[in-house]
Design an enzyme around this catalytic site. Structure first.
Site, short mmCIF file in Angstrom:
data_model
loop_
_atom_site.label_atom_id
_atom_site.label_comp_id
_atom_site.label_asym_id
_atom_site.label_seq_id
_atom_site.Cartn_x
_atom_site.Cartn_y
_atom_site.Cartn_z
N ASP A 1 102.33 15.86 62.66
CA ASP A 1 102.20 14.69 63.23
C ASP A 1 103.19 14.64 64.11
O ASP A 1 103.98 14.92 64.05
CB ASP A 1 102.20 13.58 62.27
N ASN B 1 102.17 5.72 73.41
CA ASN B 1 101.60 4.14 74.11
C ASN B 1 101.73 2.92 74.13
O ASN B 1 101.25 1.99 75.36
CB ASN B 1 99.96 4.09 72.56
N HIS C 1 97.57 4.15 76.40
CA HIS C 1 96.80 4.82 76.16
C HIS C 1 96.28 6.22 76.63
O HIS C 1 96.14 7.17 76.55
CB HIS C 1 95.47 4.03 75.06
N ASP D 1 97.28 9.78 75.80
CA ASP D 1 95.85 10.86 75.06
C ASP D 1 95.87 12.04 76.37
O ASP D 1 95.54 13.28 75.68
CB ASP D 1 94.15 10.34 75.57
N GLU E 1 96.58 11.11 65.84
CA GLU E 1 98.16 12.40 66.85
C GLU E 1 98.36 13.94 65.44
O GLU E 1 99.84 13.85 65.63
CB GLU E 1 99.21 10.84 67.17
#
Length: 325
Positions: free
Chosen positions: A206, A214, A219, A223, A249
């Site tokens: 993670d 973000n 965002h 991404d 994530e």
């Protein structure tokens, strides 16, 4: 008198030939009306001893030949010589098995060369209708269809299914394996290792503080970070292993045939690689991980164990991999 007899015989032969041509033309029309199925090219008769094939003209015209190009005498080789190299052997084997009595009927699908060099698909089915006193085949009768359109549709459908399966198997954003594909691989690996008494490891990863990325960069950048991370980690996955996006994530890796020491070494290399990498816009990030070794647990138990260790790594400072004590 002898000359008259010869002339009379020639006339009778010519009349018989004309009659046969007329009957053949009538039969060609009738069988297409009687058998109006899509692709029907009519029937055929193979007289085996003389190797003479009598067939509906449409079977040959369909291959791009003009009516005047149809030979007066057609042998079996006229068609077999036009078979696709990959289909020639199987088709001949089918026919040999039927002639030998092994198969009740002759049945084959094959590609046959059109006059323009392209390939058409035919479906052929026939059966021995007459044998001599010794049981040797004298005559086979069958019917043939052009199934080219059907085959093209099947190929297009197979391609669409393959593309659809790729979409299902891969995460839309990162292009690594999807959660569903990961669990199929996990179940397969689990079942195999149970049967073979082998080990494997499950690694949950993670991104640390991904929400900050973000919030601070947007965002779209977030991404892009996910895409780059997936590419970076995925490039270090062995062929026997599986790596994919578990959700958000979080990522999962299944390490096949490894013990805990080797699995920890792999996990640490990944953690260090990520920490040393500069992502888009110079962003630096770390990951945390939880590692579980298969020891006869069920899949759900194994996933829960790896997930709990992942969150333990998060609670205890992040940027670390926690495995069995």
């Amino acid at each position: 008198m002898a000359e008259d007899a010869c002339l009379s015989l020639e006339q009778r032969i010519e009349e018989l030939e004309r009659t046969v041509r007329t009957l053949t033309e009538q039969k060609n029309r009738e069988e297409l009306l009687d058998l109006p199925w899509a692709g029907n090219l009519g029937s055929w008769i193979w007289n085996v001893p003389s190797d003479t094939v009598i067939c509906n003209d449409l079977k040959i015209l369909n291959l791009g030949y003009a009516k005047q190009e149809i030979p007066d005498r057609i042998g079996h080789a006229f068609f077999t010589d036009l078979l696709h190299p990959d289909d020639h052997g199987p088709v001949m084997d089918q026919m040999r098995r039927h002639l030998a009595g092994t198969d009740a009927v002759y049945e084959a699908s094959y590609r046959i060369r059109h006059k323009d060099g392209s390939w058409r698909w035919y479906y052929d089915r026939g059966k021995i209708t007459q044998r001599d006193a010794a049981g040797k085949p004298l005559q086979l009768v069958g019917i043939v269809f052009d199934i080219t359109k059907q085959k093209l549709m099947e190929q297009q459908l197979a391609l669409q299914n393959e593309l659809l399966q790729k979409l299902v198997d891969h995460d839309e954003l990162t292009k690594v394996l999807s959660r569903a594909a990961l669990f199929r691989f996990l179940r397969s690996t689990h079942d195999r290792c149970v049967q073979e008494d082998r080990s494997f490891a499950l690694l949950m990863l993670d991104i640390d503080h991904f929400k900050h990325i973000n919030d601070n960069y947007g965002h779209q950048v977030g991404d892009e970070v996910l895409v780059q991370l997936a590419r970076l980690v995925g490039s270090r996955v062995r062929g026997a292993d599986a790596f994919g996006r578990y959700g958000g994530e979080e990522f999962m890796m299944v390490l096949d045939g490894v013990g805990m020491q080797e699995a920890m070494q792999v996990a640490e290399r990944i953690r260090i690689t990520v920490a040393d990498h500069a992502f888009t816009g110079g962003i630096r990030l770390t990951i945390s991980g939880g590692l579980a070794l298969f020891q006869e647990q069920g899949i759900d138990e194994l996933v829960t164990l790896a997930d709990n260790r992942l969150y333990e790594a998060k609670r205890s400072g992040r940027n670390k991999i926690i495995g069995p004590r």
